[in-house]
Design a protein around this motif. Sequence first.
Motif, PDB file in Angstrom:
ATOM      1  N   ALA A  34       2.054 -19.742  24.137  1.00  0.00           N
ATOM      2  CA  ALA A  34       2.513 -18.826  23.307  1.00  0.00           C
ATOM      3  C   ALA A  34       2.851 -19.508  21.846  1.00  0.00           C
ATOM      4  N   TYR A 138      16.715 -18.802  28.265  1.00  0.00           N
ATOM      5  CA  TYR A 138      17.192 -17.471  27.837  1.00  0.00           C
ATOM      6  C   TYR A 138      18.448 -17.262  28.782  1.00  0.00           C
ATOM      7  N   GLU A 164      13.707 -12.894  15.389  1.00  0.00           N
ATOM      8  CA  GLU A 164      13.178 -12.189  16.565  1.00  0.00           C
ATOM      9  C   GLU A 164      13.141 -12.984  17.737  1.00  0.00           C
ATOM     10  N   TYR A 165      13.033 -12.246  18.844  1.00  0.00           N
ATOM     11  CA  TYR A 165      12.878 -13.118  19.861  1.00  0.00           C
ATOM     12  C   TYR A 165      11.961 -12.486  21.189  1.00  0.00           C
ATOM     13  N   GLN A 166      11.181 -13.384  21.879  1.00  0.00           N
ATOM     14  CA  GLN A 166      10.711 -12.772  22.886  1.00  0.00           C
ATOM     15  C   GLN A 166      11.029 -13.539  24.075  1.00  0.00           C
TER      16      GLN A 166
END
Length: 214
Positions: A34, A138, A164-166
Amino acid sequence: MKHSDIIPFYGGEHPEMFEIERRCMDRQGKVIEALDQLLPNGMVLDVGAGNGFTAEQLQSNHRTIVAIEPDPLMIDSTKAIIWSKGTAQDIPFHISTFDAAYSTWAFFFEGVADLEKGLDEMKRIVKEDGLLVIVDNYGEDEFCSLSTNPIASNVDYWVNKGFEYQIIHTSFSFDSVEEARKLLSFYFGENAATINKTEFEYKVAMFIKKNTKE
């Protein structure tokens, strides 16, 4: 660089434990993949680089990774990356030096003031519209549930900062139950001493923001 700015990290004193962690955490390489897709070409700073494990994998013909690490015991000079000694709160580079900066499981501090200072430093050394990336636990998974203390990132904090986050769904994957007990007991004490499996669900948060000069 003040001694009080350096957060003690076990890897320098216990390299055998750090070796297990690096090999077994996100064994699928999802986080590296990623980051590799996300980070731009050019000059990129790894803040709190540890032994350079991540930086080495993200280095390419088009991307130069500079690894900054405060603990001299962690620095692995055999890796083909550029090393710099320093902390997140006092990064030894000029304004707008880098096209991006990231930190993996290293951007944690004792108080909000230090966290703000570290983030301000990352913003200072990254060019306008360059990328800022923070990788952390997380939570809400098997791995974090083993801890009696909160070890997940504060998602609301980063969102309020404009990130933002994933969520990356990965795992800790050990070669044996004995190896799992060795590392997880080192982390979490008796709470992990009787585990009897080798795979643990693990969720990683990747917080992402374009840099803006205020």
